[in-house]
Scaffold this motif. Structure first.
Motif, PDB file in Angstrom:
ATOM      1  N   LYS B  43      -9.323   9.750  23.744  1.00  7.32           N
ATOM      2  CA  LYS B  43      -8.883   8.358  23.745  1.00  7.32           C
ATOM      3  C   LYS B  43     -10.095   7.441  23.618  1.00  7.32           C
ATOM      4  CE  LYS B  43      -4.829   8.988  26.656  1.00  7.32           C
ATOM      5  NZ  LYS B  43      -4.317   8.839  28.018  1.00  7.32           N
ATOM      6  N   ASN B  44      -9.904   6.292  22.994  1.00  5.90           N
ATOM      7  CA  ASN B  44     -11.027   5.353  22.942  1.00  5.90           C
ATOM      8  C   ASN B  44     -11.124   4.590  24.268  1.00  5.90           C
ATOM      9  OD1 ASN B  44      -9.353   3.052  22.874  1.00  5.90           O
ATOM     10  ND2 ASN B  44      -9.195   3.146  20.649  1.00  5.90           N
ATOM     11  N   ARG B  45     -12.178   3.793  24.417  1.00 14.10           N
ATOM     12  CA  ARG B  45     -12.427   3.126  25.700  1.00 14.10           C
ATOM     13  C   ARG B  45     -11.285   2.183  26.084  1.00 14.10           C
ATOM     14  NH1 ARG B  45     -17.504   2.697  23.462  1.00 14.10           N
ATOM     15  NH2 ARG B  45     -19.179   3.841  24.485  1.00 14.10           N
ATOM     16  N   VAL B  46     -10.754   1.498  25.071  1.00 13.87           N
ATOM     17  CA  VAL B  46      -9.664   0.568  25.380  1.00 13.87           C
ATOM     18  C   VAL B  46      -8.473   1.337  25.964  1.00 13.87           C
ATOM     19  CG1 VAL B  46      -7.935  -0.974  24.364  1.00 13.87           C
ATOM     20  CG2 VAL B  46     -10.332  -1.204  23.727  1.00 13.87           C
ATOM     21  N   GLN B  47      -8.136   2.455  25.348  1.00 15.88           N
ATOM     22  CA  GLN B  47      -6.999   3.262  25.847  1.00 15.88           C
ATOM     23  C   GLN B  47      -7.288   3.812  27.237  1.00 15.88           C
ATOM     24  OE1 GLN B  47      -7.107   5.899  22.474  1.00 15.88           O
ATOM     25  NE2 GLN B  47      -5.365   4.906  21.482  1.00 15.88           N
ATOM     26  N   GLN B  48      -8.516   4.270  27.457  1.00  9.75           N
ATOM     27  CA  GLN B  48      -8.889   4.823  28.770  1.00  9.75           C
ATOM     28  C   GLN B  48      -8.786   3.753  29.853  1.00  9.75           C
ATOM     29  OE1 GLN B  48     -12.885   6.320  28.295  1.00  9.75           O
ATOM     30  NE2 GLN B  48     -12.277   7.945  26.897  1.00  9.75           N
ATOM     31  N   GLN B  49      -9.339   2.578  29.531  1.00  6.16           N
ATOM     32  CA  GLN B  49      -9.413   1.553  30.568  1.00  6.16           C
ATOM     33  C   GLN B  49      -8.060   0.888  30.805  1.00  6.16           C
ATOM     34  OE1 GLN B  49     -12.936  -0.884  30.387  1.00  6.16           O
ATOM     35  NE2 GLN B  49     -14.219   0.857  29.836  1.00  6.16           N
ATOM     36  N   ARG B  50      -7.208   0.838  29.739  1.00  3.61           N
ATOM     37  CA  ARG B  50      -5.847   0.339  29.944  1.00  3.61           C
ATOM     38  C   ARG B  50      -5.129   1.199  30.972  1.00  3.61           C
ATOM     39  NH1 ARG B  50      -4.274  -0.571  24.013  1.00  3.61           N
ATOM     40  NH2 ARG B  50      -4.643  -2.795  23.806  1.00  3.61           N
ATOM     41  N   HIS B  68     -10.875  -9.914  41.393  1.00  2.00           N
ATOM     42  CA  HIS B  68     -11.332 -10.890  40.399  1.00  2.00           C
ATOM     43  C   HIS B  68     -12.085 -10.234  39.265  1.00  2.00           C
ATOM     44  CE1 HIS B  68     -10.603 -14.679  42.804  1.00  2.00           C
ATOM     45  NE2 HIS B  68     -10.154 -13.663  43.537  1.00  2.00           N
ATOM     46  N   ALA B  69     -12.896  -9.250  39.603  1.00  2.00           N
ATOM     47  CA  ALA B  69     -13.699  -8.635  38.559  1.00  2.00           C
ATOM     48  C   ALA B  69     -13.889  -7.159  38.868  1.00  2.00           C
ATOM     49  CB  ALA B  69     -15.048  -9.323  38.459  1.00  2.00           C
ATOM     50  N   LEU B  70     -13.670  -6.353  37.856  1.00  2.00           N
ATOM     51  CA  LEU B  70     -13.877  -4.925  38.000  1.00  2.00           C
ATOM     52  C   LEU B  70     -14.646  -4.456  36.777  1.00  2.00           C
ATOM     53  CD1 LEU B  70     -13.161  -2.279  39.544  1.00  2.00           C
ATOM     54  CD2 LEU B  70     -11.195  -2.087  38.024  1.00  2.00           C
ATOM     55  N   ALA B  71     -15.907  -4.116  36.996  1.00  2.00           N
ATOM     56  CA  ALA B  71     -16.697  -3.566  35.892  1.00  2.00           C
ATOM     57  C   ALA B  71     -16.315  -2.097  35.787  1.00  2.00           C
ATOM     58  CB  ALA B  71     -18.178  -3.718  36.180  1.00  2.00           C
ATOM     59  N   LEU B  72     -15.732  -1.737  34.656  1.00  2.00           N
ATOM     60  CA  LEU B  72     -15.138  -0.415  34.533  1.00  2.00           C
ATOM     61  C   LEU B  72     -15.916   0.427  33.533  1.00  2.00           C
ATOM     62  CD1 LEU B  72     -12.635   0.808  35.795  1.00  2.00           C
ATOM     63  CD2 LEU B  72     -11.286  -0.175  33.946  1.00  2.00           C
ATOM     64  N   THR B  73     -16.257   1.641  33.920  1.00  2.00           N
ATOM     65  CA  THR B  73     -16.728   2.603  32.925  1.00  2.00           C
ATOM     66  C   THR B  73     -15.856   3.841  33.047  1.00  2.00           C
ATOM     67  OG1 THR B  73     -18.451   3.266  34.489  1.00  2.00           O
ATOM     68  CG2 THR B  73     -19.147   1.910  32.651  1.00  2.00           C
ATOM     69  N   THR B  74     -15.459   4.374  31.903  1.00  2.00           N
ATOM     70  CA  THR B  74     -14.568   5.528  31.892  1.00  2.00           C
ATOM     71  C   THR B  74     -15.070   6.528  30.866  1.00  2.00           C
ATOM     72  OG1 THR B  74     -13.223   4.356  30.271  1.00  2.00           O
ATOM     73  CG2 THR B  74     -12.450   4.299  32.541  1.00  2.00           C
ATOM     74  N   LYS B  75     -14.860   7.799  31.138  1.00  2.00           N
ATOM     75  CA  LYS B  75     -15.138   8.809  30.115  1.00  2.00           C
ATOM     76  C   LYS B  75     -14.481  10.129  30.487  1.00  2.00           C
ATOM     77  CE  LYS B  75     -19.574  10.411  31.828  1.00  2.00           C
ATOM     78  NZ  LYS B  75     -20.486  11.430  31.333  1.00  2.00           N
TER      79      LYS B  75
END
Lengths: 120, 78
Positions: B43-50, B68-75
């Protein structure tokens, strides 16, 4: 479709690069919007900025349109690319350069390299 | 209104039981989360983070959202 959705769809299809942000590219009103607008400005990318703070229906509409909860949101050729974290990662990895190149979007490769050098 | 890092981790854990999850931040509103899960593969990052945002069930939504803010990294795992 609601009016907001119709308006968003027309905007992202009529402009190669669109950034939905809080504030304007000249005067961002949020750190995350500022970072993405700053990257695009620095890379010399021609883009249209849409200030969601100026229109409540757009502020919610853009989240519904992309199924993405936060602003800023970057669109290239009508496709949602990502928010601040994704754009930051893609800038540093070079994926953003590739995306622009593939879509014939003008950008300054040397400036992009400078960002990467500064963050290496 | 404040939300805890452990609350965020629990919400993500419900959706991704086998993921590596790291949540940082302690001011009750601004966080960074790092999620590594097999389901992200392909999945691309947008799909992962959605998928992660969906797990947070509206906590991010609008001015009333607790988060308010969530800095997200996914892999996906290496």
């Amino acid at each position: 479709m609601t009016d907001a959705k119709t308006q968003i769809e027309e905007t992202v299809k009529a402009n190669d690069v669109v950034l939905y942000m809080k504030g304007t590219k000249e005067m961002p009103q949020c750190g995350f919007s500022s970072r993405v607008a700053g990257v695009l400005n620095f890379m010399g990318v021609p883009f249209m900025d849409v200030n969601v703070l100026a229109d409540d229906s757009l502020r919610q509409g853009i989240k519904d349109y992309s199924d993405w909860p936060t602003v800023p949101q970057l669109y290239v050729k009508g496709e949602f690319v990502g928010g601040c974290d994704i754009i930051t990662e893609m800038t540093l990895s070079g994926e953003l350069d590739t995306l622009f190149a593939e879509n014939n979007v003008t950008f300054d490769k040397a400036a992009a390299n400078k960002i990467r050098e500064a963050n290496a | 209104m404040a939300i805890l890092a452990t609350d965020i981790e629990a919400l993500i854990r419900e959706e991704f039981p086998n993921a590596q999850i790291k949540v940082q931040g302690d001011d009750g509103a601004h966080f960074a989360a790092h999620v590594v899960d097999e389901s992200f593969r392909g999945k691309n990052r947008v799909q992962q983070q959605r998928a992660v945002y969906a797990a947070l069930k509206g906590k991010m939504d609008g001015p009333a959202g607790e988060l308010h803010a969530l800095a997200l990294t996914t892999k996906a795992p290496d």
